[in-house]
Scaffold this active site. Sequence first.
Site, PDB file in Angstrom:
ATOM      1  N   CYS A 115       0.819  -1.228   0.000  1.00 47.21           N
ATOM      2  CA  CYS A 115       0.000   0.000   0.000  1.00 47.21           C
ATOM      3  C   CYS A 115       0.848   1.271   0.000  1.00 47.21           C
ATOM      4  O   CYS A 115       0.394   2.322  -0.436  1.00 47.21           O
ATOM      5  CB  CYS A 115      -0.923   0.017   1.203  1.00 47.21           C
ATOM      6  N   HIS A 265      -3.833   7.118   1.070  1.00 50.20           N
ATOM      7  CA  HIS A 265      -4.032   5.794   0.478  1.00 50.20           C
ATOM      8  C   HIS A 265      -5.458   5.358   0.818  1.00 50.20           C
ATOM      9  O   HIS A 265      -5.903   5.502   1.954  1.00 50.20           O
ATOM     10  CB  HIS A 265      -3.016   4.804   1.050  1.00 50.20           C
ATOM     11  N   ASN A 295      -9.991  -0.652  -2.441  1.00 50.80           N
ATOM     12  CA  ASN A 295      -8.570  -0.425  -2.141  1.00 50.80           C
ATOM     13  C   ASN A 295      -7.738  -0.999  -3.290  1.00 50.80           C
ATOM     14  O   ASN A 295      -7.728  -2.212  -3.505  1.00 50.80           O
ATOM     15  CB  ASN A 295      -8.248  -1.125  -0.817  1.00 50.80           C
TER      16      ASN A 295
HETATM   17  O1  UT7 Z   1      -4.530  -1.096   2.560  1.00 46.98           O
HETATM   18  C1  UT7 Z   1      -3.801  -1.868   3.469  1.00 46.98           C
HETATM   19  C2  UT7 Z   1      -4.145  -1.543   4.843  1.00 46.98           C
HETATM   20  N1  UT7 Z   1      -5.412  -2.108   5.185  1.00 46.98           N
HETATM   21  C3  UT7 Z   1      -6.183  -1.511   6.068  1.00 46.98           C
HETATM   22  O2  UT7 Z   1      -5.851  -0.447   6.520  1.00 46.98           O
HETATM   23  C4  UT7 Z   1      -7.437  -2.225   6.516  1.00 46.98           C
HETATM   24  C5  UT7 Z   1      -7.670  -1.973   7.980  1.00 46.98           C
HETATM   25  N2  UT7 Z   1      -8.786  -2.731   8.531  1.00 46.98           N
HETATM   26  C6  UT7 Z   1     -10.073  -2.517   8.177  1.00 46.98           C
HETATM   27  O3  UT7 Z   1     -10.343  -1.701   7.329  1.00 46.98           O
HETATM   28  C7  UT7 Z   1     -11.155  -3.263   8.911  1.00 46.98           C
HETATM   29  O4  UT7 Z   1     -10.581  -4.002   9.970  1.00 46.98           O
HETATM   30  C8  UT7 Z   1     -11.967  -4.231   7.996  1.00 46.98           C
HETATM   31  C9  UT7 Z   1     -12.860  -3.410   7.085  1.00 46.98           C
HETATM   32  C10 UT7 Z   1     -11.063  -5.097   7.199  1.00 46.98           C
HETATM   33  C11 UT7 Z   1     -12.872  -5.139   8.846  1.00 46.98           C
HETATM   34  O5  UT7 Z   1     -13.712  -4.358   9.652  1.00 46.98           O
HETATM   35  P1  UT7 Z   1     -13.840  -4.673  11.214  1.00 46.98           P
HETATM   36  O6  UT7 Z   1     -14.774  -3.712  11.753  1.00 46.98           O
HETATM   37  O7  UT7 Z   1     -12.461  -4.706  11.795  1.00 46.98           O
HETATM   38  O8  UT7 Z   1     -14.508  -6.095  11.213  1.00 46.98           O
HETATM   39  P2  UT7 Z   1     -13.966  -7.503  11.766  1.00 46.98           P
HETATM   40  O9  UT7 Z   1     -12.917  -8.054  10.884  1.00 46.98           O
HETATM   41  O10 UT7 Z   1     -13.664  -7.407  13.225  1.00 46.98           O
HETATM   42  O11 UT7 Z   1     -15.257  -8.388  11.615  1.00 46.98           O
HETATM   43  C12 UT7 Z   1     -16.465  -8.103  12.353  1.00 46.98           C
HETATM   44  C13 UT7 Z   1     -17.527  -9.126  11.988  1.00 46.98           C
HETATM   45  C14 UT7 Z   1     -17.041 -10.558  12.121  1.00 46.98           C
HETATM   46  O12 UT7 Z   1     -18.121 -11.331  12.550  1.00 46.98           O
HETATM   47  P3  UT7 Z   1     -18.298 -11.745  14.108  1.00 46.98           P
HETATM   48  O13 UT7 Z   1     -17.046 -12.488  14.448  1.00 46.98           O
HETATM   49  O14 UT7 Z   1     -18.424 -10.449  14.837  1.00 46.98           O
HETATM   50  O15 UT7 Z   1     -19.531 -12.579  14.103  1.00 46.98           O
HETATM   51  C15 UT7 Z   1     -16.689 -10.942  10.723  1.00 46.98           C
HETATM   52  O16 UT7 Z   1     -16.775 -12.328  10.490  1.00 46.98           O
HETATM   53  O17 UT7 Z   1     -17.896  -8.964  10.618  1.00 46.98           O
HETATM   54  C16 UT7 Z   1     -17.727 -10.196   9.933  1.00 46.98           C
HETATM   55  N3  UT7 Z   1     -17.311  -9.905   8.561  1.00 46.98           N
HETATM   56  C17 UT7 Z   1     -18.173  -9.673   7.563  1.00 46.98           C
HETATM   57  N4  UT7 Z   1     -19.506  -9.665   7.524  1.00 46.98           N
HETATM   58  C18 UT7 Z   1     -20.078  -9.381   6.343  1.00 46.98           C
HETATM   59  C19 UT7 Z   1     -16.051  -9.785   8.098  1.00 46.98           C
HETATM   60  N5  UT7 Z   1     -16.073  -9.468   6.775  1.00 46.98           N
HETATM   61  C20 UT7 Z   1     -17.384  -9.408   6.446  1.00 46.98           C
HETATM   62  C21 UT7 Z   1     -18.037  -9.115   5.241  1.00 46.98           C
HETATM   63  N6  UT7 Z   1     -19.376  -9.105   5.233  1.00 46.98           N
HETATM   64  N7  UT7 Z   1     -17.372  -8.832   4.096  1.00 46.98           N
END
Ligand code: UT7
Length: 338
Positions: A115, A265, A295
């Site tokens: 990134c 980014h 992204n």
């Molecule tokens: O460019 C490189 C750098 N990258 C970044 O900066 C990314 C940084 N991180 C993020 O943007 C966020 O962490 C994400 C968008 C990737 C994820 O968001 P989050 O709020 O951290 O969600 P999470 O991974 O903690 O997941 C929360 C819940 C989980 O379910 P439970 O365990 O609470 O039941 C996941 O399984 O959301 C679920 N989940 C989804 N649900 C529907 C994860 N992905 C999805 C999805 N659709 N696509």
Amino acid sequence: MYTSRIIGLGHYVPDNVVTNGDLSKLMDTNDEWIQERTGIKERRYAIKGSEDTTTGMGVKAAKVAIDSAGIDKDDIDFIVFATLSPDYYFPGPGVAVQKALDIKTVGALDVRNQCSGFIYAISVADQFIKTGMYKNVLVIGSELHSHGLDMTTRGRGVSVIFGDGAGAAVLTRSEDNNRGILSTHLHSQGEHAEELVLTAPGMGTRWVNDILKDHENGVEDTSYYPKMNGKFVFKNAVVRFSEVIMEGLTQNGLKKEDIDMLIPHQANLRISQFIQRKFGLSDDQVYNNIMRYGNTTAASIPIALTEAWLEGKVKEGDTVVLAAFGSGFTWGSVIIKW
Ligand code: UT7
């Protein structure tokens, strides 16, 4: 000592639009979750087998950048190509661009900083220009993610985020020290390399022979898919983005209020909004297009910068800040007097 200036910009994204609704047909996800957590509404996916490879898209963006710079391809003295999704394991796409554009046998360097790739690539180009070694450097960021994502519910935490596309810039030598790239700032923290990683194929961890053996034995191989500890990456991103923007401002005797345009980014709209609030910037002072493209890793900043420039949001005399954070961890910023 010389200064480098960006004199040409270009971008290219495939026509094929993939909405959140389209993804919900492939995996257990939905538009509401994706928009709420990331801001993404749609992204572009290159059509398999088309000319839109990482190199192909990079070449298209580069042609526009060279045209807009008003120079000839033969004026290019050096090529820097940033990507995490090269067409080949080796050689990298830099040489493929040299061939595709039929540029004379200038050097071509591939940058592997995910990134932050475009920030690192701009910094490399800037150093070569400042020292007088090269006059015109072509810098490209391009990614083809869509063919390598886990499009099942298992991979939804990563795959809904990424999209394909390319952006490019032409940097040239200037003797006006009050304009152009004022400084670049690069950092890394390898202890967190595994927090956002694609391990295969890798000569250190996942030998090709092992992969073939597993395949023969019917063992499913998920090491070809990127893995991310999203929350940990997010927490580090907001801290490092802020630090490295501040570092750049401080080095140039600038304050938050001096920023005319911040091009972050495009990792997550929530990260951009956090930075916007922290630096007290208005909506007009931060450019975001993650809603439309997702992204695109090394391509995200040059795509956003090109769009902002075409829309007249980056004007002569403006203080423009580019900043990125991502896998490695790596992060960086570029401070520009446009
Ligand atoms: O460019 C490189 C750098 N990258 C970044 O900066 C990314 C940084 N991180 C993020 O943007 C966020 O962490 C994400 C968008 C990737 C994820 O968001 P989050 O709020 O951290 O969600 P999470 O991974 O903690 O997941 C929360 C819940 C989980 O379910 P439970 O365990 O609470 O039941 C996941 O399984 O959301 C679920 N989940 C989804 N649900 C529907 C994860 N992905 C999805 C999805 N659709 N696509």
